[in-house]
Design a protein around this motif. Structure first.
Motif, PDB file in Angstrom:
ATOM      1  N   LYS A 188      20.998   0.111   0.629  1.00  0.00           N
ATOM      2  CA  LYS A 188      19.639   0.304  -0.178  1.00  0.00           C
ATOM      3  C   LYS A 188      19.255  -1.244  -0.797  1.00  0.00           C
ATOM      4  N   TRP A 191      18.854  -5.272   2.447  1.00  0.00           N
ATOM      5  CA  TRP A 191      18.090  -5.003   3.450  1.00  0.00           C
ATOM      6  C   TRP A 191      18.275  -5.770   4.830  1.00  0.00           C
ATOM      7  N   ARG A 215      19.204   0.733  10.102  1.00  0.00           N
ATOM      8  CA  ARG A 215      17.658   0.882  10.139  1.00  0.00           C
ATOM      9  C   ARG A 215      17.444   2.286   9.647  1.00  0.00           C
ATOM     10  N   ARG A 218      18.078   3.034   5.978  1.00  0.00           N
ATOM     11  CA  ARG A 218      16.970   2.390   5.090  1.00  0.00           C
ATOM     12  C   ARG A 218      15.617   3.062   5.124  1.00  0.00           C
ATOM     13  N   ARG A 222      13.614   4.710   1.975  1.00  0.00           N
ATOM     14  CA  ARG A 222      12.318   4.722   1.782  1.00  0.00           C
ATOM     15  C   ARG A 222      11.681   5.984   1.475  1.00  0.00           C
TER      16      ARG A 222
END
Length: 315
Positions: A188, A191, A215, A218, A222
């Motif tokens: 995290k 990126w 991906r 991440r 989020r």
């Protein structure tokens, strides 16, 4: 003008990426202002963790062992903010890696494996992750204790041996999910990362996250951050509903003439992924060459591999 100053930044960064050793690069920052500004732009890094806090208990209990293991590694990645733990905080991987801005390829090496095994037993495993487990290949065997190859009693020992192999499999999955959980903070914070690998110095286990897996992770970060649910009470990633294929051979002779016993190969994949020829390819590609690769090659005959299915969280 110093001749060294004529070298373009791109060439110096090429050298830094070849060095890759995180601690050596951090020392390079003190060489000059130019180095200090360029080192954080290094894209390929290797970080070796020098020590893990010792276990609190010598108990042979699997639960106690993993509880102490997770506490040790978690303390390493999530140091106590109390001022008395200042040195530990400064040496944490997350703190060290915060000095780099453009990490694309990262390898972290722990000082030791996670599993306590009886003498002569060998376990190697490799797990691929996204936001959760994508696949795990586990190879276990014992080094030949009886060169004469006397297999008397092998049939009677099958039940006990099967129990041991199940413990090997579960232990490897617990270790893999714990390592993946601890990588979330690194993911995290960086990126741009395209590949992340966590290994140990003994070569026991590997957790790998490729571009697509990172991906996914991440996106999970989020969503969790937006909903205020990032901090969890657990200390490992939940294993999804999985299928396991296991192949076992009592004794196998390698090309160099060495015999190994209780050779077990387990391929673990989510139930959402159908069985196909990729399982054999996945197993063969997990360990490369050498004894491990040869043992896997012997085991990939799909006609004798059994399959089992386990629901999420049951491991």
């Amino acid at each position: 003008m110093d001749g060294f100053d004529r070298l373009p930044d791109s060439l110096i960064l090429l050298v830094f990426n070849s060095i890759s050793d995180t601690k050596a690069l951090i020392r390079c920052r003190s060489v000059s202002k130019r180095f200090n500004s360029l080192v954080p732009q290094t894209e390929s890094l290797s970080l070796k963790v020098d020590c893990v806090i010792s276990h609190e208990s010598n108990s042979d209990s699997l639960f106690t062992f993993f509880k102490s293991l997770l506490k040790s590694i978690h303390d390493l990645f999530h140091p106590d903010p109390n001022p008395t733990a200042r040195n530990q905080t400064q040496n944490s991987p997350a703190r060290i890696l915060s000095q780099f801005d453009r990490i694309r390829h990262l390898q972290i090496e722990l000082p030791a494996g996670d599993l306590k095994l009886e003498k002569g037993a060998v376990i190697k495993w490799r797990a691929e992750f996204g936001k959760s487990l994508k696949s795990c290949v586990i190879l276990g065997f014992r080094r030949e204790a009886n060169p004469e190859g006397n297999s008397a009693g092998a049939e009677n020992d099958f039940t006990g041996g099967l129990k041991t192999r199940v413990v090997w499999t579960i232990s490897a999955l617990i270790a893999a999910s714990a390592r993946h959980y601890l990588l979330n903070d690194v993911v995290k914070e960086h990126w741009e990362m395209e590949r992340l690998v966590l290994v140990d110095r003994e070569g026991e286990g590997t957790v790998a996250m490729e571009k697509e897996g990172l991906r996914e992770c991440r996106e999970e970060v989020r969503v969790a951050a937006r909903e205020g649910q990032w901090e969890e009470d657990g200390r490992r990633t939940v294993v999804p509903c999985v299928r396991m294929r296991m192949r076992h051979e009592q004794r196998v002779q390698l090309k160099n003439g060495v015999w190994i016993e209780d050779v077990t190969l387990v391929v673990v994949r989510p139930c959402s992924v159908g069985w196909d020829g990729e399982d054999a390819e996945l197993a063969v590609g997990a360990f490369g060459g050498g004894i491990d690769g040869e043992a896997v090659q012997i085991q990939v005959d799909p006609s004798t591999i059994s399959a089992s299915c386990y629901p999420p969280g049951s491991i």
